[in-house]
Design a protein around this motif. Sequence first.
Motif, mmCIF file in Angstrom:
data_model
loop_
_atom_site.group_PDB
_atom_site.id
_atom_site.type_symbol
_atom_site.label_atom_id
_atom_site.label_comp_id
_atom_site.label_asym_id
_atom_site.label_seq_id
_atom_site.Cartn_x
_atom_site.Cartn_y
_atom_site.Cartn_z
ATOM 1 N N MET A 1 0.857 -1.199 0.000
ATOM 2 C CA MET A 1 0.000 0.000 0.000
ATOM 3 C C MET A 1 0.891 1.247 0.000
ATOM 4 S SD MET A 1 -2.828 1.106 2.820
ATOM 5 C CE MET A 1 -3.718 2.664 2.648
ATOM 6 N N ALA A 2 0.610 2.189 -0.887
ATOM 7 C CA ALA A 2 1.402 3.411 -0.987
ATOM 8 C C ALA A 2 1.227 4.258 0.259
ATOM 9 C CB ALA A 2 0.975 4.196 -2.224
ATOM 10 N N ASP A 3 2.337 4.997 0.598
ATOM 11 C CA ASP A 3 2.209 5.903 1.723
ATOM 12 C C ASP A 3 2.071 7.327 1.216
ATOM 13 O OD1 ASP A 3 5.749 5.879 2.657
ATOM 14 O OD2 ASP A 3 4.704 6.672 0.896
ATOM 15 N N VAL A 4 1.993 8.290 2.142
ATOM 16 C CA VAL A 4 1.776 9.684 1.773
ATOM 17 C C VAL A 4 2.886 10.192 0.870
ATOM 18 C CG1 VAL A 4 1.668 12.023 2.706
ATOM 19 C CG2 VAL A 4 0.416 10.189 3.829
ATOM 20 N N GLY A 5 4.149 9.897 1.231
ATOM 21 C CA GLY A 5 5.283 10.383 0.433
ATOM 22 C C GLY A 5 5.267 9.852 -0.979
ATOM 23 N N GLN A 6 4.931 8.569 -1.145
ATOM 24 C CA GLN A 6 4.895 7.984 -2.487
ATOM 25 C C GLN A 6 3.833 8.638 -3.357
ATOM 26 O OE1 GLN A 6 4.314 3.876 -1.498
ATOM 27 N NE2 GLN A 6 6.518 3.393 -1.536
ATOM 28 N N VAL A 7 2.636 8.852 -2.780
ATOM 29 C CA VAL A 7 1.558 9.481 -3.555
ATOM 30 C C VAL A 7 1.962 10.879 -3.988
ATOM 31 C CG1 VAL A 7 -0.795 10.399 -3.420
ATOM 32 C CG2 VAL A 7 -0.285 8.136 -2.523
ATOM 33 N N LEU A 8 2.580 11.637 -3.078
ATOM 34 C CA LEU A 8 2.984 13.011 -3.410
ATOM 35 C C LEU A 8 4.028 13.020 -4.523
ATOM 36 C CD1 LEU A 8 3.205 14.590 0.171
ATOM 37 C CD2 LEU A 8 1.552 15.173 -1.608
ATOM 38 N N ARG A 9 5.026 12.141 -4.446
ATOM 39 C CA ARG A 9 6.094 12.161 -5.447
ATOM 40 C C ARG A 9 5.645 11.583 -6.781
ATOM 41 N NH1 ARG A 9 8.480 11.731 -0.507
ATOM 42 N NH2 ARG A 9 10.214 13.174 -0.142
ATOM 43 N N GLN A 10 4.733 10.602 -6.751
ATOM 44 C CA GLN A 10 4.220 10.058 -8.009
ATOM 45 C C GLN A 10 3.310 11.060 -8.716
ATOM 46 O OE1 GLN A 10 2.307 6.386 -6.943
ATOM 47 N NE2 GLN A 10 4.253 5.316 -6.485
ATOM 48 N N SER A 11 2.485 11.739 -7.936
ATOM 49 C CA SER A 11 1.524 12.675 -8.538
ATOM 50 C C SER A 11 2.158 14.008 -8.874
ATOM 51 C CB SER A 11 0.347 12.901 -7.577
ATOM 52 O OG SER A 11 -0.243 11.683 -7.207
ATOM 53 N N LEU A 12 3.160 14.420 -8.069
ATOM 54 C CA LEU A 12 3.809 15.716 -8.253
ATOM 55 C C LEU A 12 5.317 15.499 -8.249
ATOM 56 C CD1 LEU A 12 1.586 17.614 -5.670
ATOM 57 C CD2 LEU A 12 1.434 17.851 -8.149
ATOM 58 N N PRO A 13 5.888 15.048 -9.363
ATOM 59 C CA PRO A 13 7.326 14.734 -9.409
ATOM 60 C C PRO A 13 8.208 15.922 -9.056
ATOM 61 C CG PRO A 13 6.182 13.873 -11.343
ATOM 62 C CD PRO A 13 5.211 14.768 -10.644
ATOM 63 N N GLU A 14 7.702 17.139 -9.274
ATOM 64 C CA GLU A 14 8.528 18.312 -9.049
ATOM 65 C C GLU A 14 8.449 18.826 -7.610
ATOM 66 O OE1 GLU A 14 7.296 21.212 -11.871
ATOM 67 O OE2 GLU A 14 7.922 20.049 -13.617
ATOM 68 N N ILE A 15 7.736 18.125 -6.737
ATOM 69 C CA ILE A 15 7.560 18.630 -5.376
ATOM 70 C C ILE A 15 8.890 18.674 -4.639
ATOM 71 C CG2 ILE A 15 7.084 16.380 -4.318
ATOM 72 C CD1 ILE A 15 4.976 17.820 -2.582
ATOM 73 N N ASP A 16 9.095 19.751 -3.898
ATOM 74 C CA ASP A 16 10.309 19.913 -3.103
ATOM 75 C C ASP A 16 10.296 18.936 -1.926
ATOM 76 O OD1 ASP A 16 11.531 21.495 -0.531
ATOM 77 O OD2 ASP A 16 12.683 21.885 -2.353
ATOM 78 N N THR A 18 11.404 19.236 1.073
ATOM 79 C CA THR A 18 11.016 19.842 2.350
ATOM 80 C C THR A 18 9.506 19.964 2.460
ATOM 81 O OG1 THR A 18 13.062 21.110 2.322
ATOM 82 C CG2 THR A 18 11.359 21.831 3.872
ATOM 83 N N ILE A 19 8.885 20.394 1.348
ATOM 84 C CA ILE A 19 7.424 20.511 1.348
ATOM 85 C C ILE A 19 6.785 19.132 1.499
ATOM 86 C CG2 ILE A 19 5.421 21.207 -0.026
ATOM 87 C CD1 ILE A 19 7.143 23.364 -1.287
ATOM 88 N N ALA A 20 7.355 18.139 0.813
ATOM 89 C CA ALA A 20 6.816 16.776 0.924
ATOM 90 C C ALA A 20 6.905 16.270 2.359
ATOM 91 C CB ALA A 20 7.567 15.845 -0.025
ATOM 92 N N ASP A 21 8.076 16.528 2.995
ATOM 93 C CA ASP A 21 8.229 16.102 4.388
ATOM 94 C C ASP A 21 7.238 16.825 5.301
ATOM 95 O OD1 ASP A 21 10.234 14.399 3.667
ATOM 96 O OD2 ASP A 21 11.870 15.764 4.234
ATOM 97 N N TYR A 22 7.013 18.110 5.033
ATOM 98 C CA TYR A 22 6.068 18.890 5.843
ATOM 99 C C TYR A 22 4.655 18.318 5.738
ATOM 100 C CZ TYR A 22 3.042 22.800 7.123
ATOM 101 O OH TYR A 22 2.069 23.579 7.684
ATOM 102 N N HIS A 24 3.865 15.349 4.701
ATOM 103 C CA HIS A 24 3.894 13.985 5.241
ATOM 104 C C HIS A 24 3.696 13.997 6.753
ATOM 105 C CE1 HIS A 24 5.689 10.086 6.364
ATOM 106 N NE2 HIS A 24 5.242 9.683 5.180
ATOM 107 N N GLY A 25 4.389 14.913 7.434
ATOM 108 C CA GLY A 25 4.290 14.975 8.894
ATOM 109 C C GLY A 25 2.921 15.405 9.376
ATOM 110 N N VAL A 26 2.322 16.398 8.714
ATOM 111 C CA VAL A 26 1.007 16.892 9.141
ATOM 112 C C VAL A 26 -0.088 15.875 8.859
ATOM 113 C CG1 VAL A 26 -0.737 18.681 8.789
ATOM 114 C CG2 VAL A 26 1.677 19.309 8.859
ATOM 115 N N LEU A 27 -0.011 15.229 7.684
ATOM 116 C CA LEU A 27 -1.079 14.306 7.286
ATOM 117 C C LEU A 27 -1.076 13.013 8.095
ATOM 118 C CD1 LEU A 27 -0.935 14.766 3.417
ATOM 119 C CD2 LEU A 27 -2.852 15.339 4.907
#
Length: 710
Positions: A1-16, A18-22, A24-27
């Motif tokens: 099962m995909a986690d939050v970080g994987q979904v963010l990077r797959q859907s938004l390859p250009e995401i920074d 630091t923003i992804a970690d932020y 990820h932590g809040v969600l």
Amino acid sequence: MADVGQVLRQSLPEIDNTIADYLHGVLEDGGDFDESDDVYEAFGEMLHQVDDSKTEDDIRDICTRLYKIIVPDGGGNGKVNGQHKILGAPVVIKDVKIDEIEEEAGSIWLSKRDGNLSTVDKKKLEKAEAKLQMKKDRRDQAPVTIKKVDSGIELASASQQINRRDAKMDASGTNKSLDIKIENFDVAFGERVLLSNAELHLVYGRRYGFIGRNGLGKTTLLKMISSAQLKIPSHISILHVEQEVVGDNTPAIQSVLQCDTKRENLLRQERELNVKLNTPGCENESVLSTKLSEVYQELSAIEADRAPAKAAVIMAGLGFHSSSQDRPTKEFSGGWRMRLALARALFTKPDLLLLDEPTNMLDMKAIIWLENYLQTWESTILVVSHDRLFLNSVSTDIIHLHSRKLDTYRGDYEVFKKTREERLKNQMREYEAQKDYREHIQIFIDRFRYNANRAAQVQSKLKILEKLPPLVPIEKEPEVILRFPECESLSPPILQLDEVEFYYSQTQPIFQNICVNSTMTSRICIVGENGAGKTTLLKILLGELSPVSGLRHVHRSLRIGYFSQHHIDQLEMNMTSVEVLAARFPGKPVEQYRTMLGSFGVSGELAMRSVASLSGGQKSRVAFAVMSLANPNFFILDEPTNHLDMETIEALGNALQKFKGGVVLVSHDERLIRKVCKELWVVSGGTVKSLEGGIDEYKKIVEAELVVKS
């Protein structure tokens, strides 16, 4: 099962990163989001900035996928976090030092630093975090509106806003507080608003006296609380002494003991286990013996053996003699069954005890006993009462209902009265000062409105005027005035009993050798324990009962106006007050009916409402109008203050002082007795005696009797 970080990077390859970690932590704390739209509202703008080629639907789809990870069951009651554990705290980007991160083109989250390094834009991040916190706070405080209509309270309805966090705590069983907080609620009776945006805070262990004018909604509010129309934490037990005990063959003391359900269940288990153990060939004897031992331990822990003595003490204090405690409840009158209901409440000791005019059904001895008993009450009490001395004795706080709001004051009634008077004076001073200041500014504006040299000053004054808070006049409660009609004077003798003897059966005499006399100037109060014969004496004075021996002398022109509580119950509930008077005294102009009702405060729209919709105090006023329309010159009043508010009781005392005829009344309202009565008749032991020393002497006698019994 995909986690939050994987979904963010797959859907938004250009995401920074630091923003992804932020994110990820809040969600990872899924408890802050109730639906996917909450995720979009919190982070949608941020994700749009990462990749502006994405449409709104694309971003919403990403948020939905993220929500399903953090709340796998879709946000039902069984909401749990996803595959990640909840962190102790979310990652806060502004506290993270970034040494080497390439700036993404067009990113609002990164700004250039010397040396071609990039760092987080603190101002923008702080703004984003503040927005997220506001969203969280709004969600925690988001009102959940409950609106119900209670058919049992005629047209009464209530709406309430509930703190979502409190609702979750209540549902999960984690709320153990016994304090009660009902916020932002409204109560209406049909189209008439009784309470608007009101708040009620009850601290556990305090005793609240609930006061306010007749008809404002005190009784309705108690019913709303007891019937769960207004929601309070489910673990708090409530008992509202409202309805009398049903009359059946149950002994009175047993009806009190039965309300301790835990004790009753344990006693039932004890009986059932003993029957099984005494049955020949009993199986599992050791198991049953162990269970019986556990039952005995629980009974001992709650002191079940002391319960009958405790119930007997409470019943005795409320006037039930030991010989009557074993009588079936069906043999008691409605008033005595109401006392049984009060005894059950005192025996049960709920977390919140709601009492509505408890002194109405009690004589002075029982009132004094109840005052002393409630002073040691450990849980919360909310009591509606218009007895000042009772409130002074019992209350630790006063809740005042007025202007569709509830104001709470610390202290008893006398402290409340002084504090409120001072508060009104301060409000009036503030109002006058604000009014003078406004007028001063307005004079300047009017004077220089068309002066070009003062245009800037005029504009400044206008802005000051606009920013001032609205000028709201102080809302004062109207003065209550009752007026009895003028009557002709009569020469004595007016009404007297001479050596009167009365009994229903020769084996149980009620009165022997009664000699009493009253005149046009008499102001007599009849006192005595319930059951001593006060009502019987009134009926003999009225001529409804004839003496067995002796004489009743009455002036031939005497017209007696009689008031009793059953007269209120006999009012035609479906009629208006005007129609009630017209039915009792037909043929008079409508204006005369309205004038008579108006002299007792039933005027305007109130006179055209059905009697059923009136409060108890308003019904009493209608009964006063019915009594007075016959233009009596002598009053016999049986507990006239029941259901009247304090201001109306005060007005009744003033009206009786001005009345030109004679007055005989039965009352336990000490303030009214002191204000009106010059003579005290004590009914006791088959006799009626005039007591020198008045009410003070009688209270000493009663208190001495209570000390002896205790």
